[in-house]
Design an enzyme around this catalytic site. Structure first.
Site, PDB file in Angstrom:
ATOM      1  N   CYS A  54       0.647  -0.979  -0.346  1.00  0.00           N
ATOM      2  CA  CYS A  54      -0.267  -0.126   0.102  1.00  0.00           C
ATOM      3  C   CYS A  54       1.136   1.447   0.382  1.00  0.00           C
ATOM      4  O   CYS A  54       1.955   1.275   1.268  1.00  0.00           O
ATOM      5  CB  CYS A  54      -0.957  -0.251   1.334  1.00  0.00           C
ATOM      6  SG  CYS A  54      -1.326   1.268   1.658  1.00  0.00           S
ATOM      7  N   HIS A  56       0.231   4.738   0.686  1.00  0.00           N
ATOM      8  CA  HIS A  56      -0.383   5.259   1.398  1.00  0.00           C
ATOM      9  C   HIS A  56       0.642   4.596   2.648  1.00  0.00           C
ATOM     10  O   HIS A  56       0.849   5.198   3.824  1.00  0.00           O
ATOM     11  CB  HIS A  56      -2.360   5.410   1.598  1.00  0.00           C
ATOM     12  CG  HIS A  56      -2.556   6.098   0.630  1.00  0.00           C
ATOM     13  ND1 HIS A  56      -2.307   7.484   0.846  1.00  0.00           N
ATOM     14  CD2 HIS A  56      -3.456   5.628   0.259  1.00  0.00           C
ATOM     15  CE1 HIS A  56      -2.811   8.021  -0.865  1.00  0.00           C
ATOM     16  NE2 HIS A  56      -3.935   6.869  -1.052  1.00  0.00           N
TER      17      HIS A  56
END
Length: 495
Positions: A54, A56
């Site tokens: 991911c 983020h």
């Protein structure tokens, strides 16, 4: 000395939690085997559920570690931990994890959602607010100056009497705002030393105006909350993973977006000139600068239907009007043009800027007809035909899987004069009357102008029966996994 203190703190942490809890950069690494025991033995612990792939999560990682280290150095009882949700799926499901990263704060074992920012200072501020008083008691000018120097933003209330209506509103607001530090001074001598007066509220920051006093004659929690938010942000905020949550989750719901290229020197050329305009309207509109050279920001350009050749440019977006977009009449990016653009928006003289592609000459040549915004109504609302429309996104994996099935559907109905099978790229064409939230979305427009959504299996048989039955009998099927982001319209902070 600092290294020695940190070493001692780490040793104490290991002793308190047991040697079986590993750490990475002072962040506890939790799994099913140690999760419950750690949560129950730690009064305050923030847990990040993450996925290694991911983006983020990767952006958060260094700030999260920085916050953990700082809290450890302060010998704080607050701990930070993380869980690889791709490896610990049962834990993730138990705590309702539906996206990455998800952060949960456990206070004496009870979880609440983390709602703060994603920079180290924001994380620490939020955690301290949740574990301590809403505003720090300041008893000396020296203490006040140390706090001002240590915080990017801090809000002071000068209240000799904390039982006044204004003082109570200040403390209530402090309790509502998780991502800012508040302080209160009651000693009148200290208030004078800080060049304040009784009942003043002053915001200190380490950028732009370093000291801003609340001047509005009206004073209540809502007004103060909005004032703190506005004054704690730069006049023109640079868009990033770190600022996105504040931009989209803040008090200002209209955003002026400046699309600029750092490589071309646009920030230096335009930002300073536009700042006075941004300041004039900062209570109504947040001004945001987006570096279009960043790969992560390309989807924002796609969302606005913009090409690199159009940069530099400005757009305005109204979050509470279904993300309605507005475009200035001039391509010039000057202070005068921007001010006129904002004034026209508030005067209601601007029309929404709806994206549309050019209509291909062969739009009707194939069994599946191609629609764009300009021919949509004419085709779809023809009362002599029933029209099935697939709203798709070019990047959507589920849409790509549907292509061969949908093409066969078009061939099946090609000879039927009463039926039209059509598709429209909903990322490049916008309609005032129809908003799409996921891809693919399939709708049947009947001859009597009813609109029926298809929620059945995406099979040739299912779609054929749906059209033939005039939209009756479509049995809903479970939605795709919420971990699969392919068919979701991007969230505001991921545009």
């Amino acid at each position: 000395m600092r290294f020695l203190l940190l070493t001692v703190a780490i040793a104490l942490l290991g002793a308190a939690l047991g040697d079986d809890v590993p750490t990475e950069e002072n962040v506890l690494v939790l799994s099913k085997s140690n999760f419950d025991a750690t949560i129950q033995s730690t009064s305050y612990i923030l847990v990040e559920f993450y996925a290694p792939w991911c983006g983020h999560c990767k952006s958060l990682a260094p700030e999260y570690a920085k916050a953990a280290t700082k809290l450890l150095e302060e010998e704080s009882p607050i701990k930070l931990a993380k869980v690889d949700a791709t490896q610990e799926q049962e834990l993730a499901e138990n705590y309702g994890v539906r996206g990455y990263p998800t952060l949960k704060f456990f206070k004496n074992g009870a979880p609440i959602d983390y709602t703060g920012g994603r920079q180290a200072d924001d994380i620490i501020s939020w955690l301290k607010k949740k574990t301590g008083p809403p505003a720090l008691e300041v008893t000396s000018a020296e203490q006040a100056k140390e706090l001002i120097a240590a915080n990017k933003v801090i809000v002071f209330g000068f209240f000799p009497d904390q039982e006044t209506v204004k003082a109570k509103a200040f403390l209530n607001t402090a309790g509502l705002i998780d991502d800012q530090v508040f302080a209160i001074v009651s000693d009148e001598k200290v208030i004078k030393e800080l060049e304040g007066e009784a009942e003043d509220v002053v915001l200190y920051k380490d950028f732009e105006e370093s000291r801003v006093k609340y001047e509005d004659a009206e004073f209540d929690e809502d007004l103060l909350k909005k004032w703190v938010f506005v004054q704690s942000m730069p006049l023109i905020v640079e868009f990033s993973h770190e600022t996105a949550s504040k931009i989209f989750g803040g008090q200002i719901k209209y955003h002026l977006l400046l699309f600029l290229s750092k490589k071309n020197g646009d920030f230096e050329k335009y930002v300073e000139e536009i700042k006075p305009v941004a300041k004039s309207y900062r209570d109504k509109i947040m001004s945001v600068a987006i570096d279009t050279d960043e790969d992560d920001h390309q989807r924002i350009l796609e969302f606005f239907g913009m090409k690199k050749e159009e940069i530099p440019a400005a757009r305005l977006i109204a979050l509470e009007q279904d993300m309605a977009k507005y475009k200035p009449n001039s391509n010039e990016l000057s202070a005068n043009v921007i001010e006129e653009f904002i004034q026209s928006f508030f005067a209601g003289t601007l029309k929404q800027h709806l994206l549309t592609e050019e209509l291909p000459e062969d739009w009707a040549a194939k069994p599946v007809k191609t629609l764009v915004a300009t021919n949509f109504d004419e085709v779809v609302f023809d009362t002599n035909k029933k029209v099935l429309v697939e709203f798709y996104a070019p990047w959507c994996g589920h849409c790509k899987q549907l292509v061969p099935i949908y093409d066969k559907l078009g061939e099946h109905f090609e000879a039927d004069a009463d039926v039209v099978i059509a598709k429209i790229d909903a990322t490049a064409n916008e309609l005032e009357h129809t908003k799409i939230t996921s891809f693919p979305t399939i709708k049947l427009y009947t001859k009597d102008n009813q609109v029926k959504d298809y929620n059945g299996e995406r099979t040739l048989d299912g779609l054929t029966k749906f059209v033939e039955s005039n939209g009756e009998g479509s049995e809903p099927v479970p939605s795709v996994s919420e971990y699969d982001e392919e068919d979701e319209v991007p969230a505001r902070d991921e545009l």
